[in-house]
Motif scaffolding. Structure first.
Motif, PDB file in Angstrom:
ATOM      1  N   ALA A 142      38.556  31.331  39.606  1.00  0.00           N
ATOM      2  CA  ALA A 142      36.955  31.229  40.491  1.00  0.00           C
ATOM      3  C   ALA A 142      36.608  32.817  40.734  1.00  0.00           C
ATOM      4  O   ALA A 142      35.412  32.922  40.589  1.00  0.00           O
ATOM      5  N   ALA A 143      37.652  33.603  41.008  1.00  0.00           N
ATOM      6  CA  ALA A 143      37.246  35.140  41.620  1.00  0.00           C
ATOM      7  C   ALA A 143      36.940  35.828  40.374  1.00  0.00           C
ATOM      8  O   ALA A 143      35.891  36.509  40.355  1.00  0.00           O
ATOM      9  N   VAL A 148      32.492  38.179  36.879  1.00  0.00           N
ATOM     10  CA  VAL A 148      31.784  38.095  35.967  1.00  0.00           C
ATOM     11  C   VAL A 148      30.259  37.996  36.155  1.00  0.00           C
ATOM     12  O   VAL A 148      29.268  38.589  35.574  1.00  0.00           O
ATOM     13  N   GLU A 149      30.127  36.852  37.067  1.00  0.00           N
ATOM     14  CA  GLU A 149      28.716  36.486  37.368  1.00  0.00           C
ATOM     15  C   GLU A 149      27.910  37.417  38.044  1.00  0.00           C
ATOM     16  O   GLU A 149      26.698  37.899  37.962  1.00  0.00           O
ATOM     17  N   LEU A 150      28.559  38.257  39.151  1.00  0.00           N
ATOM     18  CA  LEU A 150      28.184  39.354  39.731  1.00  0.00           C
ATOM     19  C   LEU A 150      27.746  40.487  39.050  1.00  0.00           C
ATOM     20  O   LEU A 150      26.881  41.158  39.080  1.00  0.00           O
ATOM     21  N   ASP A 151      28.833  40.895  38.030  1.00  0.00           N
ATOM     22  CA  ASP A 151      28.494  42.045  37.170  1.00  0.00           C
ATOM     23  C   ASP A 151      27.352  41.690  36.365  1.00  0.00           C
ATOM     24  O   ASP A 151      26.418  42.546  35.942  1.00  0.00           O
ATOM     25  N   ALA A 152      27.164  40.634  35.840  1.00  0.00           N
ATOM     26  CA  ALA A 152      25.874  40.218  35.128  1.00  0.00           C
ATOM     27  C   ALA A 152      24.747  40.432  35.852  1.00  0.00           C
ATOM     28  O   ALA A 152      23.589  40.902  35.380  1.00  0.00           O
ATOM     29  N   ALA A 153      24.634  39.795  36.892  1.00  0.00           N
ATOM     30  CA  ALA A 153      23.589  40.093  38.168  1.00  0.00           C
ATOM     31  C   ALA A 153      23.217  41.429  38.319  1.00  0.00           C
ATOM     32  O   ALA A 153      22.193  41.960  38.512  1.00  0.00           O
TER      33      ALA A 153
END
Length: 380
Positions: A142-143, A148-153
């Protein structure tokens, strides 16, 4: 019946033999700390059995049994001990090695990024470790997904902010070149437009600096008793010209009579950002309502309500994220100007949370709400 001297003799002999062999077992265990679990388990069993064997034979000899009886007793106990040790080595050792091997394999898989499930080994301690390892692998997965989501954002945010900075800078460069070359048809208009773009860039840089303070926890609040009506009036004054140009009316309801313990500058900024966001997406010739409601005696809800279509329900929880931009239904048209870099509402959330409150977005029959939930009893 045994007398007291015989009982003392038996007790002393058993204690001495057991203590001696126990000390020997502990020393051997200390010297074999890097050996396998099964080896150390068998070693402990050997120490326990030797204690029983030596104590029994010693006591039997002291009780004046015949040599034949002592020999038979020794063979019986010895054969039983050897078979017990062998059985322990085969059954327990094999099971322990298999369980440890399974745990090592799962640990390597977790290190490689896989998610593992709990394994039933038959050993309670190993089962507990396996269950904890499985839970840890799920948390790590989950982390990693969140990273990955935060890096894409983050990458998307930098792309947007770069574009939003490049656009006014390119316009400023073009106008400066025209003024320098003397080709501007109306220098006064060009200078006014240049000033406007400088202000736009300055606001974006100021927003970035404010956001960095909020995210790093270095924002210092200077709280004092403030009248909510004063904060709202200042925020409305800041957007009045834009509202009038689009014939949008900003009205107030139940705002008077509320006292907050807050930083007036920061909270005015938060309210102003909400108004600017609602004004960007409100239809022309519409009304924006600023309304205050109380929840009990400890919380105030300040709502900015516009008549726009709002955002999709699945995006309501993302509106206050850094870098988030409206979906097509909420995108601004040509008359509304260009959208910002997704900083305004993120700054609102940071300021409100620094005051101990929270934010939310919702739909209602009255329109699209952006709400600030603020504590009114906090004197921290």
């Amino acid at each position: 019946m045994l007398g007291l001297p015989q009982l003392l003799l038996i007790t002393g002999t058993t204690f001495a033999a057991t203590a001696l062999l126990t000390c020997g077992t502990l020393l051997t265990l200390h010297g074999s700390r890097r050996r396998s679990v099964s080896f150390r388990a068998v070693l402990v069993l050997c120490g326990a059995l030797l204690s029983v064997i030596v104590s029994t034979i010693a006591v039997a000899a002291e009780m004046y049994l015949s040599d034949h009886d002592v020999l038979v007793l020794g063979w019986v106990i010895g054969i039983s001990a050897v078979m017990s040790i062998a059985a322990t080595w085969i059954v327990t050792g094999r099971s322990a090695r298999a369980s440890v091997a399974a745990l090592i394999g799962d640990t390597r898989r977790v290190g490689a990024g896989d998610v593992v499930g709990p394994v039933a080994t038959g050993w309670r301690e190993f089962d507990d470790v396996s269950a904890e390892l499985a839970e840890t692998s799920q948390r790590l997965a989950a982390a990693r997904a969140q990273i990955v989501e935060l890096d894409a954002a983050r990458q998307q945010f930098f792309a947007w902010i770069s574009h939003d900075l490049r656009t006014p800078l390119a316009g400023m460069a073009a106008m400066a070149e025209a003024l320098e070359a003397g080709t501007a048809p109306d220098p006064a208009v060009y200078l006014q437009a240049l000033r406007s773009k400088v202000d736009t860039v300055a606001r974006m840089v100021d927003d970035l600096f404010e956001l960095s303070k909020l995210q790093s926890g270095t924002l210092e609040l200077h709280r004092e008793p403030v009248v909510l009506l004063d904060l709202v009036s200042d925020a409305v004054a800041d957007v009045r010209l834009v509202a009038e140009s689009r014939r949008v009316t900003v009205t107030q309801e139940n705002v008077d009579g509320h006292l907050l313990w807050a930083d007036p500058r920061e909270l005015t900024r938060a309210i102003g950002n909400l108004l600017a966001n609602s004004l960007r997406y409100a239809p022309d010739d519409s009304t924006i309502l600023i309304r205050a409601d109380t929840i009990g005696e400890s919380q105030l809800v300040l709502s900015v309500i516009d008549q726009g279509v709002g955002v999709a329900a699945e995006n309501l929880g993302r509106m206050f994220d850094v870098g988030w931009r409206a979906d097509p239904s909420r995108s601004s048209g040509p008359a509304n100007g260009t959208p910002g870099a997704g900083l305004g509402l993120a700054i609102v959330r940071g300021i409100v949370e620094a005051h101990g409150g929270s934010v939310r977005a919702r739909h209602s029959a009255a329109g699209f709400h952006l709400d600030l939930l603020l504590p009114v009893a906090d004197r921290g």
